[in-house]
Design a protein around this motif. Structure first.
Motif, PDB file in Angstrom:
ATOM      1  N   GLY A   1      28.575  12.720 -18.818  1.00 31.78           N
ATOM      2  CA  GLY A   1      28.481  13.433 -19.981  1.00 31.78           C
ATOM      3  C   GLY A   1      27.334  14.330 -20.013  1.00 31.78           C
ATOM      4  N   ASP A   2      26.268  13.925 -19.370  1.00 30.79           N
ATOM      5  CA  ASP A   2      24.845  14.555 -19.515  1.00 30.79           C
ATOM      6  C   ASP A   2      24.300  14.291 -17.967  1.00 30.79           C
ATOM      7  OD1 ASP A   2      24.482  15.901 -21.946  1.00 30.79           O
ATOM      8  OD2 ASP A   2      25.139  14.022 -22.680  1.00 30.79           O
ATOM      9  N   THR A   3      23.734  15.251 -17.514  1.00 27.23           N
ATOM     10  CA  THR A   3      22.754  15.031 -16.221  1.00 27.23           C
ATOM     11  C   THR A   3      21.583  14.156 -16.709  1.00 27.23           C
ATOM     12  OG1 THR A   3      23.821  17.107 -15.057  1.00 27.23           O
ATOM     13  CG2 THR A   3      21.219  16.228 -14.446  1.00 27.23           C
ATOM     14  N   GLY A   4      21.198  13.301 -15.788  1.00 23.68           N
ATOM     15  CA  GLY A   4      20.020  12.353 -16.045  1.00 23.68           C
ATOM     16  C   GLY A   4      19.095  12.800 -15.055  1.00 23.68           C
ATOM     17  N   LEU A   5      17.697  12.566 -15.560  1.00 19.94           N
ATOM     18  CA  LEU A   5      16.690  13.173 -14.668  1.00 19.94           C
ATOM     19  C   LEU A   5      15.440  11.939 -14.908  1.00 19.94           C
ATOM     20  CD1 LEU A   5      16.097  16.694 -15.345  1.00 19.94           C
ATOM     21  CD2 LEU A   5      16.959  15.819 -13.439  1.00 19.94           C
TER      22      LEU A   5
ATOM     23  N   GLN B   1       0.847  -1.245  -0.242  1.00 14.78           N
ATOM     24  CA  GLN B   1      -0.338  -0.189   0.002  1.00 14.78           C
ATOM     25  C   GLN B   1       0.791   1.226   0.073  1.00 14.78           C
ATOM     26  OE1 GLN B   1      -3.055  -0.290  -0.687  1.00 14.78           O
ATOM     27  NE2 GLN B   1      -2.755  -2.575  -0.666  1.00 14.78           N
ATOM     28  N   SER B   2       1.962   1.048  -0.195  1.00 18.26           N
ATOM     29  CA  SER B   2       2.952   2.427  -0.132  1.00 18.26           C
ATOM     30  C   SER B   2       2.477   3.208  -1.374  1.00 18.26           C
ATOM     31  CB  SER B   2       4.309   1.931  -0.430  1.00 18.26           C
ATOM     32  OG  SER B   2       4.974   0.938   0.321  1.00 18.26           O
ATOM     33  N   HIS B   3       2.649   4.544  -0.990  1.00 19.40           N
ATOM     34  CA  HIS B   3       2.308   5.668  -2.211  1.00 19.40           C
ATOM     35  C   HIS B   3       3.640   6.414  -2.168  1.00 19.40           C
ATOM     36  CE1 HIS B   3      -2.083   5.205  -2.497  1.00 19.40           C
ATOM     37  NE2 HIS B   3      -2.028   4.994  -1.190  1.00 19.40           N
ATOM     38  N   VAL B   4       3.940   6.260  -3.583  1.00 17.74           N
ATOM     39  CA  VAL B   4       5.465   6.765  -3.984  1.00 17.74           C
ATOM     40  C   VAL B   4       5.435   7.867  -5.153  1.00 17.74           C
ATOM     41  CG1 VAL B   4       7.779   5.911  -4.597  1.00 17.74           C
ATOM     42  CG2 VAL B   4       6.422   4.511  -3.036  1.00 17.74           C
ATOM     43  N   ALA B   5       6.263   8.988  -4.890  1.00 16.82           N
ATOM     44  CA  ALA B   5       6.202   9.593  -5.925  1.00 16.82           C
ATOM     45  C   ALA B   5       7.943   9.873  -6.055  1.00 16.82           C
ATOM     46  CB  ALA B   5       5.545  10.830  -6.176  1.00 16.82           C
ATOM     47  N   CYS B   6       8.883   9.351  -6.651  1.00 16.75           N
ATOM     48  CA  CYS B   6      10.367   9.203  -6.542  1.00 16.75           C
ATOM     49  C   CYS B   6      10.797   9.623  -7.534  1.00 16.75           C
ATOM     50  CB  CYS B   6      10.695   8.027  -6.239  1.00 16.75           C
ATOM     51  SG  CYS B   6      12.588   8.001  -5.952  1.00 16.75           S
ATOM     52  N   GLU B   7      11.688  10.824  -7.517  1.00 18.76           N
ATOM     53  CA  GLU B   7      12.465  11.346  -8.675  1.00 18.76           C
ATOM     54  C   GLU B   7      13.969  11.420  -8.450  1.00 18.76           C
ATOM     55  OE1 GLU B   7      10.865  12.318 -11.085  1.00 18.76           O
ATOM     56  OE2 GLU B   7       8.689  12.880 -10.141  1.00 18.76           O
ATOM     57  N   THR B   8      14.747  10.919  -9.378  1.00 16.71           N
ATOM     58  CA  THR B   8      16.118  10.823  -9.435  1.00 16.71           C
ATOM     59  C   THR B   8      16.818  11.711 -10.307  1.00 16.71           C
ATOM     60  OG1 THR B   8      15.827   8.828  -8.506  1.00 16.71           O
ATOM     61  CG2 THR B   8      18.002   9.151  -9.140  1.00 16.71           C
ATOM     62  N   MET B   9      18.077  12.384  -9.772  1.00 12.92           N
ATOM     63  CA  MET B   9      18.816  13.259 -10.539  1.00 12.92           C
ATOM     64  C   MET B   9      20.291  12.562 -10.511  1.00 12.92           C
ATOM     65  SD  MET B   9      20.168  17.263 -10.890  1.00 12.92           S
ATOM     66  CE  MET B   9      21.485  17.155  -9.585  1.00 12.92           C
ATOM     67  N   VAL B  10      20.946  12.448 -11.782  1.00 10.15           N
ATOM     68  CA  VAL B  10      22.148  11.839 -11.684  1.00 10.15           C
ATOM     69  C   VAL B  10      23.091  12.688 -12.469  1.00 10.15           C
ATOM     70  CG1 VAL B  10      21.258   9.417 -11.344  1.00 10.15           C
ATOM     71  CG2 VAL B  10      22.019  10.371 -13.677  1.00 10.15           C
ATOM     72  N   THR B  11      24.308  12.979 -11.787  1.00 10.97           N
ATOM     73  CA  THR B  11      25.277  13.740 -12.551  1.00 10.97           C
ATOM     74  C   THR B  11      26.628  13.137 -12.240  1.00 10.97           C
ATOM     75  OG1 THR B  11      25.883  15.804 -12.990  1.00 10.97           O
ATOM     76  CG2 THR B  11      25.540  15.497 -10.929  1.00 10.97           C
ATOM     77  N   THR B  12      27.689  13.867 -12.622  1.00 14.71           N
ATOM     78  CA  THR B  12      29.170  13.453 -12.466  1.00 14.71           C
ATOM     79  C   THR B  12      29.510  13.144 -10.878  1.00 14.71           C
ATOM     80  OG1 THR B  12      30.192  14.713 -14.068  1.00 14.71           O
ATOM     81  CG2 THR B  12      31.631  14.040 -12.523  1.00 14.71           C
ATOM     82  N   GLY B  13      29.616  11.834 -10.495  1.00 17.95           N
ATOM     83  CA  GLY B  13      29.727  11.632  -9.265  1.00 17.95           C
ATOM     84  C   GLY B  13      28.555  11.705  -8.073  1.00 17.95           C
ATOM     85  N   GLN B  14      27.399  11.943  -8.526  1.00 14.99           N
ATOM     86  CA  GLN B  14      26.375  12.348  -7.578  1.00 14.99           C
ATOM     87  C   GLN B  14      24.923  11.999  -8.007  1.00 14.99           C
ATOM     88  OE1 GLN B  14      26.996  14.287  -4.484  1.00 14.99           O
ATOM     89  NE2 GLN B  14      25.048  13.323  -4.095  1.00 14.99           N
ATOM     90  N   VAL B  15      24.316  11.426  -6.965  1.00 15.57           N
ATOM     91  CA  VAL B  15      22.854  10.940  -7.174  1.00 15.57           C
ATOM     92  C   VAL B  15      21.808  11.656  -6.137  1.00 15.57           C
ATOM     93  CG1 VAL B  15      21.235   9.035  -7.212  1.00 15.57           C
ATOM     94  CG2 VAL B  15      23.330   8.540  -8.070  1.00 15.57           C
ATOM     95  N   ILE B  16      20.908  12.196  -6.669  1.00 15.18           N
ATOM     96  CA  ILE B  16      20.181  12.851  -5.764  1.00 15.18           C
ATOM     97  C   ILE B  16      18.678  12.334  -5.982  1.00 15.18           C
ATOM     98  CG2 ILE B  16      18.832  15.043  -5.097  1.00 15.18           C
ATOM     99  CD1 ILE B  16      21.419  16.547  -6.346  1.00 15.18           C
TER     100      ILE B  16
END
Length: 437
Positions: A261-265, A36-51
């Motif tokens: 090379g490119d930030t991912g969303l 029953q989890s309600h989830v809205a998860c967004e991710t950003m990836v860039t050089t050496g970093q994940v948010i």
């Protein structure tokens, strides 16, 4: 006069797809321990970093950085020279609780009265030009990317491959909308710098040209013969009788790629995820969203409807639109377009009325019929949500927390799930009876 149509696909190592897969891996683990989890998860990836950010309401507790690293490792970012790897990248967790203003529109006294998690319009599309009822250019582009990834992971040929790649396929169609030939294939793949300028007398240009020629040769002699042989479709194989124009790494070099090379969303490859530009798209992304969000569940339902209707012989091609208002269970509208290729003596509006009769289109009905409250989503996050093969698998989940972070939950968990249920042709006979086909 004939015309050309083009679709693209990207690999699981494309930065936007890395973000999608992390978001869906988070969703799957939460659903595994609390359906029953309600989830809205967004991710950003860039050089050496994940948010990782977004909203979650769940009785489960998971280790977000661990989920992200496991996903990145599975994709293949495991070397420091990629400037982004599973063991050394930073992971910032910015998840917070879901808004109560949204939650009150979704939750109801009875499950059947559950409202849509947001407003919006979602589209499903199907065509009988391929066996999986998908547009041919996208189907081929997805297959090329899947095969290239398999070659990379096997490690026996094209050993210079890195995880990031993309593909574009152009197909020539007749005036009647039938595929005539594969006209152009573009493949851009990240690679090691396997020829250096020192090996070419100090010339960067010569080194780059040698790498490009080698990769193009391997695409034409290793990758594409394997793709064509695995199609198992003589009609599609016939479209390759005249060799397509191959454009491989057109810039000449592709060493720096992926999140470096490119930030991912999350959610930036919605056309790759669906129909490659054919049909239509309502604009909502899929990955990271639990099925109470009709952006995802209703798009799957619309594909399920369109595919079964075309397979039943109602039309050669069909577009289905479903639209919703936040907090309301029944769709605001149901629209059907057969592009003048219907085989029944009904208007498209009359066909839409039949759709409403045949299919349950409330969020609760869609979730129930397509079994969407299961951890089935990470597999959708690369190589397309549509046109895939439905199958049953057992997925293993583990948690470092007692009880898996959930009330009375186990630390180790095996879950049998059914993947890509919206691709099942399980309503064909019902449709034929209703339409008297």
């Amino acid at each position: 006069m004939s015309y050309l149509f083009t679709s693209e696909s990207v690999s699981e190592g494309h930065p936007d797809k890395v973000a999608d897969q992390i978001s869906d891996a988070v969703l799957d683990k939460l659903l595994a321990y609390d359906e029953q989890s309600h989830v809205a998860c967004e991710t950003m990836v860039t050089t050496g970093q994940v948010i990782v950010a977004g909203e979650v309401s769940s009785d489960a507790y998971i280790d977000i950085p661990l989920v992200a690293r496991e996903t990145i490792r599975r994709i293949g970012y495991t070397k420091s020279e990629y400037c982004f790897d599973a063991d050394s990248c930073g992971v910032l967790n910015a998840i917070h609780e879901q808004s109560q203003d949204i939650n009150r529109g979704v939750k109801r006294e009875t499950e059947e009265a559950q409202g849509a998690g947001d407003q919006g319009m979602m589209f499903g599309y199907a065509t009988n030009e391929t066996r999986n009822f998908m547009p041919l250019p996208l189907s081929l582009a997805q297959k090329i990317m899947q095969t290239l990834a398999a070659i990379r992971k096997e490690g026996r040929e094209m050993t210079y491959l890195r995880p990031d790649s993309k593909c574009q396929v152009t197909v020539e169609y007749s005036d009647e909308g039938r595929p005539q030939r594969v006209a152009t294939i573009v493949v851009s793949t990240q690679h090691d710098e396997f020829v250096t300028c020192d090996q070419c007398g100090g010339s960067h240009e010569n080194a780059d040209n040698q790498m490009q020629c080698r990769i193009k040769h391997d695409v034409m002699t290793v990758l594409m013969p394997r793709v064509i042989s695995e199609l198992n479709d003589t009609e599609v194989e016939r479209l390759f009788e005249k060799e397509p124009n191959y454009l491989v790494n057109p810039t000449g070099k592709f060493v720096i790629g992926g999140p470096a090379g490119d930030t991912g969303l999350t959610g930036r490859k919605i056309i790759v995820d669906t129909y490659g530009g054919k049909g239509a798209h309502g604009g909502g992304a899929f990955s990271g969203k639990d099925p109470s969000k009709v952006d995802r569940s209703a798009a799957y339902a619309a594909r399920h409807i369109a595919k079964n209707m075309v397979a039943a012989g109602v039309a050669d091609e069909m577009l289905v639109q479903l639209s919703y208002a936040i907090g309301k269970a029944e769709p605001v509208s149901v629209y059907v377009n057969t592009y003048g290729r219907s085989h029944v003596s009904m208007s498209d509006g009359e066909i839409a009325e039949k759709v409403k009769k045949l299919f349950s289109l409330t969020p609760c009905g869609i979730i129930r019929d397509l079994k969407l409250r299961k951890p089935i989503y990470e597999e959708t996050a690369a190589y397309g949500h549509m046109g895939r093969e439905p199958k049953r698998v057992v997925k293993h989940f583990s948690s470092r927390y007692n009880n898996g972070g959930a009330v009375n939950g186990p630390k180790e968990l095996d879950v049998e799930v059914e993947l890509f249920t919206w691709e099942k042709l399980d309503r064909v006979e019902d449709i034929r009876r209703e339409f008297k086909i």
